[in-house]
Design a protein around this motif. Structure first.
Motif, short mmCIF file in Angstrom:
data_model
loop_
_atom_site.label_atom_id
_atom_site.label_comp_id
_atom_site.label_asym_id
_atom_site.label_seq_id
_atom_site.Cartn_x
_atom_site.Cartn_y
_atom_site.Cartn_z
N GLU A 128 0.84 -1.20 0.00
CA GLU A 128 0.00 0.00 0.00
C GLU A 128 0.87 1.25 0.00
O GLU A 128 0.59 2.21 -0.72
CB GLU A 128 -0.85 -0.01 1.26
N ALA A 129 1.94 1.21 0.80
CA ALA A 129 2.84 2.37 0.87
C ALA A 129 3.55 2.57 -0.46
O ALA A 129 3.71 3.71 -0.94
CB ALA A 129 3.85 2.16 2.00
N ARG A 187 2.44 1.74 -3.34
CA ARG A 187 1.42 2.23 -4.29
C ARG A 187 1.15 3.72 -4.08
O ARG A 187 1.01 4.47 -5.03
CB ARG A 187 0.12 1.46 -4.05
N LYS A 188 1.10 4.11 -2.84
CA LYS A 188 0.85 5.53 -2.52
C LYS A 188 1.98 6.39 -3.09
O LYS A 188 1.74 7.43 -3.70
CB LYS A 188 0.77 5.67 -0.99
N ARG A 189 3.21 5.92 -2.91
CA ARG A 189 4.36 6.66 -3.46
C ARG A 189 4.26 6.74 -4.98
O ARG A 189 4.53 7.77 -5.58
CB ARG A 189 5.67 5.95 -3.09
N MET A 190 3.89 5.61 -5.60
CA MET A 190 3.76 5.58 -7.06
C MET A 190 2.74 6.64 -7.52
O MET A 190 2.99 7.40 -8.45
CB MET A 190 3.32 4.18 -7.51
N VAL A 191 1.59 6.68 -6.83
CA VAL A 191 0.53 7.61 -7.23
C VAL A 191 1.01 9.05 -7.06
O VAL A 191 0.84 9.88 -7.95
CB VAL A 191 -0.77 7.34 -6.43
N GLU A 192 1.64 9.33 -5.93
CA GLU A 192 2.07 10.72 -5.67
C GLU A 192 3.17 11.16 -6.62
O GLU A 192 3.10 12.22 -7.22
CB GLU A 192 2.56 10.85 -4.23
N ARG A 193 4.20 10.32 -6.77
CA ARG A 193 5.38 10.77 -7.53
C ARG A 193 5.24 10.59 -9.02
O ARG A 193 5.53 11.48 -9.79
CB ARG A 193 6.62 10.02 -7.06
N GLN A 194 4.82 9.37 -9.42
CA GLN A 194 4.83 9.09 -10.86
C GLN A 194 3.58 9.59 -11.57
O GLN A 194 3.61 9.82 -12.77
CB GLN A 194 4.94 7.59 -11.10
N LEU A 195 2.47 9.69 -10.84
CA LEU A 195 1.20 10.03 -11.51
C LEU A 195 0.78 11.48 -11.23
O LEU A 195 0.86 12.32 -12.12
CB LEU A 195 0.10 9.03 -11.12
N ALA A 196 0.36 11.76 -9.99
CA ALA A 196 -0.06 13.13 -9.67
C ALA A 196 1.09 14.10 -9.94
O ALA A 196 0.89 15.16 -10.53
CB ALA A 196 -0.51 13.20 -8.22
N GLY A 197 2.29 13.71 -9.56
CA GLY A 197 3.47 14.56 -9.74
C GLY A 197 3.79 14.84 -11.20
O GLY A 197 4.53 15.76 -11.50
N ARG A 198 3.25 14.03 -12.11
CA ARG A 198 3.53 14.25 -13.54
C ARG A 198 2.30 14.67 -14.33
O ARG A 198 2.28 14.54 -15.54
CB ARG A 198 4.07 12.96 -14.14
N GLY A 199 1.27 15.09 -13.60
CA GLY A 199 0.17 15.73 -14.32
C GLY A 199 -1.10 14.92 -14.50
O GLY A 199 -2.02 15.36 -15.16
N MET A 208 -5.72 3.72 -9.37
CA MET A 208 -4.32 3.30 -9.43
C MET A 208 -3.78 3.05 -8.02
O MET A 208 -2.87 2.23 -7.82
CB MET A 208 -3.46 4.36 -10.13
N GLY A 209 -4.34 3.75 -7.04
CA GLY A 209 -3.92 3.56 -5.65
C GLY A 209 -4.56 2.33 -5.01
O GLY A 209 -4.19 1.94 -3.91
N GLN A 212 9.84 -4.85 -8.09
CA GLN A 212 9.79 -3.69 -9.00
C GLN A 212 8.37 -3.33 -9.43
O GLN A 212 8.18 -2.49 -10.30
CB GLN A 212 10.57 -4.01 -10.28
N ALA A 213 7.38 -3.98 -8.81
CA ALA A 213 6.00 -3.82 -9.30
C ALA A 213 5.56 -2.36 -9.37
O ALA A 213 4.78 -2.00 -10.25
CB ALA A 213 5.04 -4.62 -8.42
N TYR A 214 6.02 -1.53 -8.44
CA TYR A 214 5.55 -0.13 -8.41
C TYR A 214 6.61 0.84 -8.95
O TYR A 214 6.47 2.05 -8.76
CB TYR A 214 5.10 0.23 -6.99
N ALA A 215 7.61 0.29 -9.65
CA ALA A 215 8.65 1.15 -10.22
C ALA A 215 8.13 1.82 -11.49
O ALA A 215 7.16 1.37 -12.10
CB ALA A 215 9.89 0.32 -10.51
N ASP A 216 8.84 2.87 -11.89
CA ASP A 216 8.44 3.71 -13.01
C ASP A 216 8.87 3.09 -14.34
O ASP A 216 9.66 3.68 -15.07
CB ASP A 216 9.12 5.08 -12.79
N ARG A 217 8.39 1.89 -14.63
CA ARG A 217 8.83 1.20 -15.85
C ARG A 217 7.90 0.04 -16.21
O ARG A 217 7.19 -0.48 -15.34
CB ARG A 217 10.25 0.66 -15.65
#
Ligand code: SAH
Length: 249
Positions: free
Chosen positions: A37-38, A40-52, A62-63, A78-83
């Motif tokens: 969950e943590a 996923r939360k980071r993924m949503v904040e940094r990779q998604l909301a943070g990029r528009g 997505m969360g 690597q499931a929540y990595a930016d790739r």
């Protein structure tokens, strides 16, 4: 990125790897839900909301969807990595940002019927299932279709319907659809898919002559049946194939 934030990021990566190593990661001993969950939360904040990505419903979906359940055991860290990540049979699960971007592009609404071409792991279908009424998804490779179907059933996605077959032809007896999401690269916009769109419907599709030269397009069907095409961003998807052959060859 300054020295301290790089150090902090490295420590987080180290801590996550240590947690994964400690759990030994057999299917019965996965890390606790809060760990994922943590991530996923980071993924949503940094990779998604943070990029528009702005649509709150898309960010919430997505969360919520457990992406680590859609990747092979060996890639879970690597499931929540930016790739994107390999899912077997030479295919990939798309980068989280691209999944969110494509989902936002169709403007998903409760109650809609959506067709996906290229089920792969079933992840994009699960994200759509959180947002619309019914999801119909087609996968060319029977082994992937079967695995995705089992996975989605196990995770409780009752509104996703998986079929093995050639998605170029769409799913005429379940259409027309409010939206079509194509997650493999086509040489042109497949006519059957456009025909199965409702008036006012949207299709999002990577189009190009090769993997190195693809653009994500949004095709809108007007109330008069005419099509309007907008180019969004360069992408790299595995090719849309037709019964074992690359489309058009
Ligand atoms: N949406 C997927 C990732 C898709 S990868 C996910 O969330 O995991 C692209 C997939 O399209 C591959 O699994 C590939 O086998 C499939 N594919 C290629 N050509 C196809 C066709 N004509 N019809 C249906 N699926 C196709």
């Amino acid at each position: 990125m300054n020295h301290f934030s790089r150090l902090r990021r490295n420590l987080v990566v180290l801590a996550c790897s240590a947690a994964l190593a400690a759990c030994n990661c057999s299917p019965a001993q996965t890390p606790p839900g809060s760990f994922w969950e943590a991530a996923r939360k980071r993924m949503v904040e940094r990779q998604l909301a943070g990029r528009g990505i702005k649509d709150e419903r898309v960010l919430a979906a997505m969360g919520k969807v457990p992406r680590h359940e859609f990747v092979p055991q060996g890639s879970r860290a690597q499931a929540y990595a930016d790739r994107p990540l390999p899912i077997g049979q030479g295919q990939t699960i798309s980068q989280p940002y691209i999944v969110a971007f494509m989902t936002e592009a169709i403007n998903p609404r409760r109650g809609q019927r959506v067709l996906e071409v290229g089920t792969g792991s079933g992840y994009q279908a699960a994200v759509l299932a959180e947002l619309v009424g019914e999801v119909y998804t087609i996968e060319l490779l029977p082994e992937l279709a079967e695995a995705a179907n089992k996975r989605l059933e196990r995770l409780g996605y009752r509104n996703v319907h998986v079929k093995a077959g050639d998605g170029y032809l769409g799913w005429p007896d379940k259409g027309p659809f409010d939206a079509v999401v194509v997650t493999c690269g086509a040489k042109e916009i497949p006519r059957p898919l456009f025909e199965q769109l409702k008036p006012g419907g949207k299709m999002v599709i990577p189009v190009g002559d090769s993997r190195e030269d693809q653009t994500l397009r949004v095709v809108t069907k007007g109330s008069d049946g005419k099509r309007e095409v907008r180019e969004l961003l360069p992408v790299r998807f595995v090719p849309l194939r037709r019964s074992g052959k690359v489309e058009g060859k």
